[in-house]
Scaffold this active site. Structure first.
Site, mmCIF file in Angstrom:
data_model
loop_
_atom_site.group_PDB
_atom_site.id
_atom_site.type_symbol
_atom_site.label_atom_id
_atom_site.label_comp_id
_atom_site.label_asym_id
_atom_site.label_seq_id
_atom_site.Cartn_x
_atom_site.Cartn_y
_atom_site.Cartn_z
ATOM 1 N N HIS A 81 0.860 -1.143 0.163
ATOM 2 C CA HIS A 81 -0.096 0.201 -0.041
ATOM 3 C C HIS A 81 0.784 1.257 0.164
ATOM 4 O O HIS A 81 0.200 2.378 -0.544
ATOM 5 C CB HIS A 81 -1.040 -0.025 0.985
ATOM 6 C CG HIS A 81 -0.334 0.309 2.477
ATOM 7 N ND1 HIS A 81 -0.058 -0.693 3.377
ATOM 8 C CD2 HIS A 81 0.050 1.503 3.030
ATOM 9 C CE1 HIS A 81 0.261 0.091 4.563
ATOM 10 N NE2 HIS A 81 0.301 1.109 4.356
ATOM 11 N N ASP A 114 -0.060 -7.697 1.620
ATOM 12 C CA ASP A 114 0.277 -6.222 1.665
ATOM 13 C C ASP A 114 1.997 -6.197 1.647
ATOM 14 O O ASP A 114 2.426 -5.298 2.574
ATOM 15 C CB ASP A 114 -0.118 -5.484 3.014
ATOM 16 C CG ASP A 114 -0.052 -3.996 2.795
ATOM 17 O OD1 ASP A 114 0.002 -3.572 1.741
ATOM 18 O OD2 ASP A 114 -0.019 -3.288 3.943
ATOM 19 N N SER A 192 4.844 2.759 7.990
ATOM 20 C CA SER A 192 4.201 1.463 7.282
ATOM 21 C C SER A 192 5.570 1.133 6.259
ATOM 22 O O SER A 192 5.837 1.827 5.637
ATOM 23 C CB SER A 192 3.031 1.568 6.389
ATOM 24 O OG SER A 192 1.807 1.866 6.957
#
Length: 267
Positions: A81, A114, A192
């Protein structure tokens, strides 16, 4: 035989639409207008060329940013992402004496888990020979001490690496997801894709998400899923085989690890 004007919005200049006139053999009647058309066309081309040059010189605004870390000589792991939909990706690497930025491309992605692997595609980059950490291949216990590294909210908090510590709160993540840990270290936007280490400096996960309403809840993808993803990558990747961080204090670990944790810029 009517002359039409079309406004192209370039400094108020209009271009004559004369193709219909020329096709009807009316060149002689509109010779001056046609010559003016050619002059104006050339002027518009020059203006567009100058505008394009200005645009190229302007720094492109970031769509977003995230974190990542080296798993090979020029391969970086992060979250899918973080780079999904990117037109351009750069990684910024910070050492004790310098900060350098390199062009990067997506090598492969695992949308389900992910995960993404990036390859530094820049002639200026010198490949990394060895990494000071290796990947822990099993699930660690609840209550184990951990720490994360990354670049959260870089535009407000600054593009300097940040470290948070905590424990493994649960062996399952959001809604019982078995692919992730729940950890007490908060994961903020920009964190992230960063690495999750245990107290001995073993890589045990990739930070992936936080809960905005809760300060001490974060999630990290377990390394066995990363290892499986690496095994099917289109490039052969030799994973780190030893851990040089065992026995070091946390500040010493951070110093050793910092050059291998990168700031990802997405444009």
């Amino acid at each position: 035989g009517e002359i039409q004007l079309i406004d192209y919005g370039v400094s108020g200049i209009c271009i004559f639409q004369l193709s219909s006139l020329i096709s009807r053999g009316l060149y002689n009647n509109y010779k001056e207008e046609i010559e003016l058309f050619h002059k104006m066309t050339n002027k518009v081309k020059e203006i567009l060329r100058q505008e394009k040059k200005k645009e190229e010189k302007q720094p492109k605004e970031l769509k977003g940013n995230g974190s990542g870390f080296f798993i090979g000589k020029n391969i970086i792991a992060t979250n899918n992402h973080v780079v999904d939909g990117a037109n351009e990706i750069q990684v910024q690497i910070q050492t004790a004496s310098d900060i350098k930025t390199y062009s990067t491309k997506v090598l492969c992605v695992d949308k389900i888990n992910d995960l993404a692997l990036l390859m530094i595609d820049d002639k200026e980059f010198q490949h990394i020979s060895t990494l000071p950490y290796n990947i822990y291949q099993r699930t660690i216990d609840v209550g184990s001490s951990i720490f994360t590294m990354g670049y959260p909210m870089a535009q407000t908090m600054g593009a300097e690496i940040k470290v948070t510590d905590g424990i493994v709160s649960s062996k399952t993540g959001y809604q019982g997801d078995v692919t992730t840990y729940q950890i007490s270290a908060p994961i903020q936007p920009g964190s992230s894709g960063g690495p999750l280490f245990d107290s001995n400096g073993y890589l045990i996960g990739i930070t992936s998400a936080g809960v905005q309403a809760l300060d001490n809840v974060g999630y990290a993808i377990k390394t066995p899923y990363l290892s499986t993803f690496i095994a099917v990558a289109p490039e052969s990747i030799t994973l780190p085989s030893s851990n040089q961080l065992v026995g070091l204090t946390l500040p010493e670990k951070i110093k050793r690890l910092s050059p291998y944790v990168v700031f990802i810029k997405v444009k």
